[in-house]
Design a protein around this motif. Structure first.
Motif, PDB file in Angstrom:
ATOM      1  N   TYR A 154      33.253  82.906  47.636  1.00 48.35           N
ATOM      2  CA  TYR A 154      34.091  83.683  47.874  1.00 48.35           C
ATOM      3  C   TYR A 154      34.103  84.535  48.962  1.00 48.35           C
ATOM      4  N   ILE A 155      32.906  85.148  49.155  1.00 47.09           N
ATOM      5  CA  ILE A 155      32.764  85.902  50.295  1.00 47.09           C
ATOM      6  C   ILE A 155      32.746  84.924  51.381  1.00 47.09           C
ATOM      7  N   CYS A 156      32.143  83.836  51.336  1.00 46.19           N
ATOM      8  CA  CYS A 156      32.082  82.917  52.647  1.00 46.19           C
ATOM      9  C   CYS A 156      33.280  82.588  53.021  1.00 46.19           C
ATOM     10  N   ASN A 157      34.131  82.329  51.898  1.00 37.83           N
ATOM     11  CA  ASN A 157      35.615  81.900  52.275  1.00 37.83           C
ATOM     12  C   ASN A 157      36.428  83.168  52.908  1.00 37.83           C
ATOM     13  N   GLY A 208      36.138  74.859  48.029  1.00 39.94           N
ATOM     14  CA  GLY A 208      36.897  75.311  46.815  1.00 39.94           C
ATOM     15  C   GLY A 208      35.987  75.817  45.849  1.00 39.94           C
ATOM     16  N   ILE A 209      36.508  76.779  45.037  1.00 38.58           N
ATOM     17  CA  ILE A 209      35.700  77.591  44.116  1.00 38.58           C
ATOM     18  C   ILE A 209      35.849  76.830  42.803  1.00 38.58           C
ATOM     19  N   ASN A 210      34.909  76.104  42.261  1.00 37.82           N
ATOM     20  CA  ASN A 210      34.979  75.222  41.052  1.00 37.82           C
ATOM     21  C   ASN A 210      33.580  75.256  40.372  1.00 37.82           C
ATOM     22  N   ILE A 211      33.468  74.782  39.246  1.00 42.17           N
ATOM     23  CA  ILE A 211      32.346  74.699  38.521  1.00 42.17           C
ATOM     24  C   ILE A 211      31.252  73.982  39.154  1.00 42.17           C
ATOM     25  N   PHE A 212      31.647  72.752  39.711  1.00 46.74           N
ATOM     26  CA  PHE A 212      30.493  71.947  40.469  1.00 46.74           C
ATOM     27  C   PHE A 212      30.078  72.799  41.615  1.00 46.74           C
ATOM     28  N   THR A 248      24.467  73.913  52.846  1.00 45.44           N
ATOM     29  CA  THR A 248      25.076  72.646  52.647  1.00 45.44           C
ATOM     30  C   THR A 248      26.339  72.441  52.501  1.00 45.44           C
ATOM     31  N   LEU A 249      26.970  73.138  51.480  1.00 47.44           N
ATOM     32  CA  LEU A 249      28.486  72.936  51.296  1.00 47.44           C
ATOM     33  C   LEU A 249      29.119  73.380  52.426  1.00 47.44           C
ATOM     34  N   ILE A 250      28.735  74.427  53.333  1.00 47.15           N
ATOM     35  CA  ILE A 250      29.450  74.636  54.454  1.00 47.15           C
ATOM     36  C   ILE A 250      29.296  73.637  55.515  1.00 47.15           C
ATOM     37  N   LEU A 251      28.172  73.189  55.568  1.00 48.92           N
ATOM     38  CA  LEU A 251      27.871  71.898  56.659  1.00 48.92           C
ATOM     39  C   LEU A 251      28.922  70.698  56.332  1.00 48.92           C
ATOM     40  N   ILE A 252      28.979  70.490  55.087  1.00 47.81           N
ATOM     41  CA  ILE A 252      29.585  69.144  54.586  1.00 47.81           C
ATOM     42  C   ILE A 252      31.320  69.584  54.943  1.00 47.81           C
TER      43      ILE A 252
END
Length: 87
Positions: A45-48, A59-63, A78-82
């Protein structure tokens, strides 16, 4: 001291010991993972908030929360890079 008070005290001590064993065992690991996943969702959330204006939104989800909770900051990176590669 009455025998019933002694027996009751022994039962309380045994129950407390069993609780400590359960919390430090598999239930404790699950609770630790759940807390880390909630913290991971907060980090996403903070990153977004900071990266949303340049078009990178996770997206904020369980995964995704579980990935950041399990891997920590490298998982967030890694998520930011993707998301940067995809968008």
């Amino acid at each position: 001291m009455q025998p019933s008070v002694v027996v009751f005290g022994m039962i309380i001590v045994f129950a407390a010991m069993m609780f400590i064993v359960l919390v430090s065992g598999p239930i404790g690991m699950f609770l630790k993972f759940a807390v880390r996943s909630v913290i991971g969702a907060g980090l996403i959330y903070i990153c977004n908030m900071f990266l949303g204006h340049i078009g990178i939104y996770i997206g904020i989800n369980i995964f995704t929360a579980a990935i950041v909770g399990f891997l920590g900051l490298p998982g967030l990176g890694t998520l930011i890079l993707i998301m940067y590669i995809i968008s």
